[in-house]
Design a protein around this motif. Structure first.
Motif, PDB file in Angstrom:
ATOM      1  N   GLN A 278     -21.271   4.642  30.094  1.00 48.95           N
ATOM      2  CA  GLN A 278     -22.018   5.879  29.967  1.00 48.95           C
ATOM      3  C   GLN A 278     -21.394   6.790  28.922  1.00 48.95           C
ATOM      4  O   GLN A 278     -22.097   7.437  28.156  1.00 48.95           O
ATOM      5  CB  GLN A 278     -22.099   6.590  31.315  1.00 48.95           C
ATOM      6  N   SER A 279     -20.095   6.832  28.823  1.00 56.68           N
ATOM      7  CA  SER A 279     -19.472   7.715  27.841  1.00 56.68           C
ATOM      8  C   SER A 279     -19.670   7.182  26.424  1.00 56.68           C
ATOM      9  O   SER A 279     -19.724   7.950  25.478  1.00 56.68           O
ATOM     10  CB  SER A 279     -17.985   7.883  28.142  1.00 56.68           C
ATOM     11  N   LYS A 280     -19.801   5.899  26.245  1.00 60.83           N
ATOM     12  CA  LYS A 280     -19.971   5.328  24.909  1.00 60.83           C
ATOM     13  C   LYS A 280     -21.425   5.310  24.467  1.00 60.83           C
ATOM     14  O   LYS A 280     -21.709   5.210  23.291  1.00 60.83           O
ATOM     15  CB  LYS A 280     -19.408   3.905  24.871  1.00 60.83           C
TER      16      LYS A 280
ATOM     17  N   MET B  95     -25.845   6.151  20.366  1.00 63.31           N
ATOM     18  CA  MET B  95     -27.076   6.842  19.995  1.00 63.31           C
ATOM     19  C   MET B  95     -26.855   7.701  18.750  1.00 63.31           C
ATOM     20  O   MET B  95     -27.714   7.751  17.871  1.00 63.31           O
ATOM     21  CB  MET B  95     -27.581   7.708  21.159  1.00 63.31           C
ATOM     22  N   ASP B  96     -25.692   8.345  18.669  1.00 61.16           N
ATOM     23  CA  ASP B  96     -25.384   9.151  17.480  1.00 61.16           C
ATOM     24  C   ASP B  96     -25.322   8.271  16.234  1.00 61.16           C
ATOM     25  O   ASP B  96     -25.832   8.639  15.181  1.00 61.16           O
ATOM     26  CB  ASP B  96     -24.061   9.895  17.647  1.00 61.16           C
ATOM     27  N   VAL B  97     -24.706   7.117  16.362  1.00 64.63           N
ATOM     28  CA  VAL B  97     -24.605   6.186  15.234  1.00 64.63           C
ATOM     29  C   VAL B  97     -25.998   5.732  14.804  1.00 64.63           C
ATOM     30  O   VAL B  97     -26.324   5.711  13.618  1.00 64.63           O
ATOM     31  CB  VAL B  97     -23.722   4.969  15.595  1.00 64.63           C
ATOM     32  N   LEU B  98     -26.846   5.392  15.777  1.00 61.12           N
ATOM     33  CA  LEU B  98     -28.205   4.956  15.458  1.00 61.12           C
ATOM     34  C   LEU B  98     -29.012   6.074  14.807  1.00 61.12           C
ATOM     35  O   LEU B  98     -29.760   5.835  13.857  1.00 61.12           O
ATOM     36  CB  LEU B  98     -28.914   4.446  16.718  1.00 61.12           C
ATOM     37  N   GLU B  99     -28.854   7.298  15.302  1.00 54.63           N
ATOM     38  CA  GLU B  99     -29.559   8.424  14.701  1.00 54.63           C
ATOM     39  C   GLU B  99     -29.076   8.669  13.274  1.00 54.63           C
ATOM     40  O   GLU B  99     -29.874   8.951  12.382  1.00 54.63           O
ATOM     41  CB  GLU B  99     -29.376   9.677  15.554  1.00 54.63           C
ATOM     42  N   ASN B 100     -27.767   8.555  13.061  1.00 57.38           N
ATOM     43  CA  ASN B 100     -27.229   8.732  11.703  1.00 57.38           C
ATOM     44  C   ASN B 100     -27.744   7.647  10.770  1.00 57.38           C
ATOM     45  O   ASN B 100     -28.081   7.920   9.616  1.00 57.38           O
ATOM     46  CB  ASN B 100     -25.702   8.732  11.726  1.00 57.38           C
ATOM     47  N   LEU B 101     -27.796   6.414  11.271  1.00 55.64           N
ATOM     48  CA  LEU B 101     -28.322   5.314  10.450  1.00 55.64           C
ATOM     49  C   LEU B 101     -29.789   5.545  10.118  1.00 55.64           C
ATOM     50  O   LEU B 101     -30.221   5.308   8.983  1.00 55.64           O
ATOM     51  CB  LEU B 101     -28.152   3.972  11.173  1.00 55.64           C
ATOM     52  N   ALA B 102     -30.560   5.998  11.100  1.00 56.30           N
ATOM     53  CA  ALA B 102     -31.976   6.273  10.858  1.00 56.30           C
ATOM     54  C   ALA B 102     -32.137   7.377   9.822  1.00 56.30           C
ATOM     55  O   ALA B 102     -32.987   7.292   8.923  1.00 56.30           O
ATOM     56  CB  ALA B 102     -32.664   6.651  12.162  1.00 56.30           C
ATOM     57  N   GLU B 103     -31.303   8.401   9.896  1.00 56.92           N
ATOM     58  CA  GLU B 103     -31.362   9.503   8.942  1.00 56.92           C
ATOM     59  C   GLU B 103     -31.008   9.033   7.529  1.00 56.92           C
ATOM     60  O   GLU B 103     -31.680   9.366   6.559  1.00 56.92           O
ATOM     61  CB  GLU B 103     -30.408  10.607   9.388  1.00 56.92           C
ATOM     62  N   LYS B 104     -29.950   8.231   7.427  1.00 56.16           N
ATOM     63  CA  LYS B 104     -29.547   7.699   6.117  1.00 56.16           C
ATOM     64  C   LYS B 104     -30.646   6.807   5.546  1.00 56.16           C
ATOM     65  O   LYS B 104     -30.935   6.843   4.351  1.00 56.16           O
ATOM     66  CB  LYS B 104     -28.251   6.910   6.230  1.00 56.16           C
ATOM     67  N   THR B 105     -31.259   6.014   6.396  1.00 50.37           N
ATOM     68  CA  THR B 105     -32.328   5.119   5.953  1.00 50.37           C
ATOM     69  C   THR B 105     -33.520   5.925   5.447  1.00 50.37           C
ATOM     70  O   THR B 105     -34.107   5.591   4.416  1.00 50.37           O
ATOM     71  CB  THR B 105     -32.757   4.192   7.104  1.00 50.37           C
TER      72      THR B 105
END
Length: 110
Positions: A27-29, A34-44
């Motif tokens: 749960q803590s990870k 999700m933050d990593v995925l959101e950052n990747l989506a933003e960069k994309t």
């Protein structure tokens, strides 16, 4: 009850022995993932926007070059038609001049 608590503690010991992480660590990870995925989506999305701008610019450059070449071809054809008319006119003038020369040459020879 005592039996259940010893069984549950045995299960917990078993998880620790096998190296399986507890559910708390998952749960803590998950927030980090999700933050990593959101950052990747933003960069994309940023990369996609940049590529779309490049494509639009390339298309505009192509259209301008195409128009310039079409104009150059059209004006070149007009110039060629004019040159052909001038050449034909000059050919007619030369033929008349050759005829006049022959007439004058005959008159001088007589």
């Amino acid at each position: 009850s005592l039996l259940q608590s010893s069984a549950s503690s045995a299960d917990g010991d078993e998880d620790e022995e096998t190296g399986a992480p507890s559910t708390d660590s998952y749960q803590s990870k998950s927030g980090g993932v999700m933050d990593v995925l959101e950052n990747l989506a933003e960069k994309t999305e940023d990369q996609l926007d940049a590529l779309r701008k490049q494509e639009t610019s390339a298309l505009q450059n192509y259209e301008l070059k195409k128009q310039a070449l079409e104009d150059q071809t059209r004006f070149g054809k007009k110039d060629m038609e004019s040159a052909k008319k001038d050449l034909a006119s000059a050919g007619e003038g030369r033929a008349k001049a050759d005829g006049d020369l022959q007439t004058v040459s005959k008159d001088l020879a007589e």
